[in-house]
Design a protein around this motif. Structure first.
Motif, PDB file in Angstrom:
ATOM      1  N   THR A 112       0.822  -1.208   0.000  1.00  0.00           N
ATOM      2  CA  THR A 112       0.000   0.000   0.000  1.00  0.00           C
ATOM      3  C   THR A 112       0.861   1.266   0.000  1.00  0.00           C
ATOM      4  N   ASP A 113       2.088   1.157  -0.538  1.00  0.00           N
ATOM      5  CA  ASP A 113       2.893   2.372  -0.662  1.00  0.00           C
ATOM      6  C   ASP A 113       2.661   2.998  -2.036  1.00  0.00           C
ATOM      7  N   VAL A 114       3.318   4.146  -2.290  1.00  0.00           N
ATOM      8  CA  VAL A 114       3.043   4.884  -3.533  1.00  0.00           C
ATOM      9  C   VAL A 114       3.673   4.229  -4.769  1.00  0.00           C
ATOM     10  N   TYR A 115       4.504   3.205  -4.566  1.00  0.00           N
ATOM     11  CA  TYR A 115       5.050   2.466  -5.716  1.00  0.00           C
ATOM     12  C   TYR A 115       4.020   1.476  -6.275  1.00  0.00           C
ATOM     13  N   SER A 116       2.972   1.225  -5.508  1.00  0.00           N
ATOM     14  CA  SER A 116       1.863   0.380  -5.945  1.00  0.00           C
ATOM     15  C   SER A 116       0.871   1.261  -6.701  1.00  0.00           C
ATOM     16  N   PHE A 117       0.280   0.724  -7.767  1.00  0.00           N
ATOM     17  CA  PHE A 117      -0.753   1.488  -8.474  1.00  0.00           C
ATOM     18  C   PHE A 117      -1.886   1.802  -7.504  1.00  0.00           C
ATOM     19  N   HIS A 118      -2.287   3.083  -7.450  1.00  0.00           N
ATOM     20  CA  HIS A 118      -3.297   3.500  -6.484  1.00  0.00           C
ATOM     21  C   HIS A 118      -4.058   4.714  -7.018  1.00  0.00           C
ATOM     22  N   VAL A 119      -5.154   5.043  -6.348  1.00  0.00           N
ATOM     23  CA  VAL A 119      -5.859   6.293  -6.628  1.00  0.00           C
ATOM     24  C   VAL A 119      -5.791   7.166  -5.389  1.00  0.00           C
ATOM     25  N   ASP A 120      -5.950   8.475  -5.592  1.00  0.00           N
ATOM     26  CA  ASP A 120      -6.014   9.405  -4.476  1.00  0.00           C
ATOM     27  C   ASP A 120      -7.484   9.632  -4.120  1.00  0.00           C
ATOM     28  N   ARG A 121      -7.762   9.805  -2.835  1.00  0.00           N
ATOM     29  CA  ARG A 121      -9.132  10.049  -2.382  1.00  0.00           C
ATOM     30  C   ARG A 121      -9.167  11.320  -1.547  1.00  0.00           C
ATOM     31  N   SER A 122     -10.257  12.077  -1.689  1.00  0.00           N
ATOM     32  CA  SER A 122     -10.429  13.294  -0.904  1.00  0.00           C
ATOM     33  C   SER A 122     -11.894  13.441  -0.521  1.00  0.00           C
ATOM     34  N   PRO A 123     -12.174  13.986   0.670  1.00  0.00           N
ATOM     35  CA  PRO A 123     -13.581  14.224   1.055  1.00  0.00           C
ATOM     36  C   PRO A 123     -14.181  15.416   0.312  1.00  0.00           C
ATOM     37  N   ILE A 124     -13.323  16.245  -0.307  1.00  0.00           N
ATOM     38  CA  ILE A 124     -13.816  17.425  -1.031  1.00  0.00           C
ATOM     39  C   ILE A 124     -13.376  17.358  -2.495  1.00  0.00           C
ATOM     40  N   GLY A 125     -14.051  18.143  -3.330  1.00  0.00           N
ATOM     41  CA  GLY A 125     -13.713  18.159  -4.759  1.00  0.00           C
ATOM     42  C   GLY A 125     -12.346  18.757  -4.988  1.00  0.00           C
ATOM     43  N   THR A 126     -11.420  17.969  -5.510  1.00  0.00           N
ATOM     44  CA  THR A 126     -10.057  18.438  -5.755  1.00  0.00           C
ATOM     45  C   THR A 126      -9.426  17.572  -6.840  1.00  0.00           C
ATOM     46  N   ASP A 127      -8.259  17.950  -7.298  1.00  0.00           N
ATOM     47  CA  ASP A 127      -7.496  17.153  -8.269  1.00  0.00           C
ATOM     48  C   ASP A 127      -6.062  17.046  -7.776  1.00  0.00           C
ATOM     49  N   THR A 128      -5.340  16.060  -8.299  1.00  0.00           N
ATOM     50  CA  THR A 128      -3.905  15.948  -8.035  1.00  0.00           C
ATOM     51  C   THR A 128      -3.145  16.591  -9.193  1.00  0.00           C
ATOM     52  N   PHE A 129      -2.217  17.491  -8.877  1.00  0.00           N
ATOM     53  CA  PHE A 129      -1.340  18.086  -9.897  1.00  0.00           C
ATOM     54  C   PHE A 129       0.066  17.575  -9.645  1.00  0.00           C
ATOM     55  N   LEU A 130       0.791  17.266 -10.727  1.00  0.00           N
ATOM     56  CA  LEU A 130       2.194  16.884 -10.545  1.00  0.00           C
ATOM     57  C   LEU A 130       3.008  17.151 -11.801  1.00  0.00           C
ATOM     58  N   CYS A 131       4.284  17.414 -11.571  1.00  0.00           N
ATOM     59  CA  CYS A 131       5.239  17.587 -12.669  1.00  0.00           C
ATOM     60  C   CYS A 131       6.597  17.084 -12.201  1.00  0.00           C
ATOM     61  N   THR A 132       7.206  16.212 -12.973  1.00  0.00           N
ATOM     62  CA  THR A 132       8.569  15.754 -12.698  1.00  0.00           C
ATOM     63  C   THR A 132       9.528  16.603 -13.534  1.00  0.00           C
ATOM     64  N   TYR A 133      10.379  17.369 -12.859  1.00  0.00           N
ATOM     65  CA  TYR A 133      11.355  18.196 -13.586  1.00  0.00           C
ATOM     66  C   TYR A 133      12.647  17.442 -13.875  1.00  0.00           C
ATOM     67  N   HIS A 134      12.963  16.486 -13.003  1.00  0.00           N
ATOM     68  CA  HIS A 134      14.213  15.737 -13.182  1.00  0.00           C
ATOM     69  C   HIS A 134      14.061  14.362 -12.546  1.00  0.00           C
ATOM     70  N   GLY A 135      14.649  13.364 -13.170  1.00  0.00           N
ATOM     71  CA  GLY A 135      14.591  12.002 -12.634  1.00  0.00           C
ATOM     72  C   GLY A 135      13.443  11.213 -13.232  1.00  0.00           C
ATOM     73  N   ALA A 136      13.228  10.030 -12.679  1.00  0.00           N
ATOM     74  CA  ALA A 136      12.188   9.133 -13.195  1.00  0.00           C
ATOM     75  C   ALA A 136      10.803   9.753 -12.991  1.00  0.00           C
ATOM     76  N   ALA A 137       9.919   9.538 -13.962  1.00  0.00           N
ATOM     77  CA  ALA A 137       8.562  10.108 -13.907  1.00  0.00           C
ATOM     78  C   ALA A 137       7.536   9.038 -13.541  1.00  0.00           C
ATOM     79  N   SER A 138       6.401   9.491 -13.014  1.00  0.00           N
ATOM     80  CA  SER A 138       5.321   8.595 -12.587  1.00  0.00           C
ATOM     81  C   SER A 138       4.654   7.902 -13.774  1.00  0.00           C
ATOM     82  N   ASP A 139       3.892   6.853 -13.468  1.00  0.00           N
ATOM     83  CA  ASP A 139       3.094   6.134 -14.466  1.00  0.00           C
ATOM     84  C   ASP A 139       1.624   6.251 -14.121  1.00  0.00           C
TER      85      ASP A 139
END
Length: 232
Positions: A112-139
């Motif tokens: 159940t760590d972040v290296y496992s495929f997962h979804v994010d959950r929130s009690p309020i309406g929101t989105d996840t933003f991310l940008c990798t500037y250097h190094g390996a990028a997420s999938d």
């Protein structure tokens, strides 16, 4: 716009921050990319930052204190502008220098760590933003190419043993310990790498969400290389 994501139904591609935040998720599209080819030396920034822990938050004043080349200055301006755009939008962006995340090795049958495929959950309406500037990028991975781990019979049985309580409380137990957020790729699944430089908006599981949440994972880091990641 010609890019590596145009033919993918899961991904919407835009060319500005305004489009990124104002384009609606719909159908199977639960990831939107502000697609861009960034100029600047982000590696130089990483080489001059100090890693204090495995994950070190980099503050604006840390960036401004760096003595940089012309290309390093260009990279810094891009990061500072991204932080400002997100902050002005009402988000709370964090810039992280990453050696690695903590591994979940407590249970041998489910991770159940972040290296496992997962979804994010929130009690309020929101989105996840991310940008990798250097190094390996997420999938990310299409929702029809994964199976919720808690529905896999052998994993479910072991979780029931672990729960060791009333059947009526089992689903609550799964949510309380975030087991229900994690997914197993199906055979022949094809994860999509988010690549570096693009600013992404991913759908989160929340009460008003009209699409399935985006299934994603942190990458295994490249040996000897730190990641520079903006996330909120």
């Amino acid at each position: 716009m010609s890019n590596t994501f145009s033919d993918n139904d899961q991904i919407g591609v835009v060319s500005s921050f305004s489009e990124l935040v104002n384009t609606n998720f719909q159908g199977t599209m639960n990831a939107i990319s502000w697609y861009r080819n960034l100029n600047g030396d982000f590696k130089e920034i990483v080489s001059k930052l100090q890693l204090k822990e495995n994950i070190t938050e980099v503050l604006t004043e840390d960036l401004l204190a760096l003595q940089l080349s012309e290309k390093g200055i260009m990279a810094r301006e891009i990061i500072l502008n991204d932080l400002k755009l997100l902050t002005d939008f009402g988000a709370s962006p964090s810039l992280n220098l990453l050696k690695c995340y903590e591994r979940d090795e407590e249970l041998d049958f489910i991770s159940t760590d972040v290296y496992s495929f997962h979804v994010d959950r929130s009690p309020i309406g929101t989105d996840t933003f991310l940008c990798t500037y250097h190094g390996a990028a997420s999938d990310i991975i299409p929702n029809d190419q994964v199976e919720q781990k808690i529905l896999i019979p052998e994993i479910r049985e072991k979780l029931k043993e672990l729960h060791d309580g009333p059947e009526a409380e089992f689903e609550t137990f799964l949510k309380d310990y975030f087991f229900d957020l994690h997914y197993q790729p199906k055979p022949n699944a094809k994860p999509i790498n988010l690549e570096s430089g693009h600013l992404w908006r991913l759908a989160v599981d929340h009460p008003e969400q009209k699409v399935l949440p985006c299934v994603h994972r942190a990458p295994v880091e490249n040996d000897g290389e730190y990641r520079l990641l903006l996330i909120c």
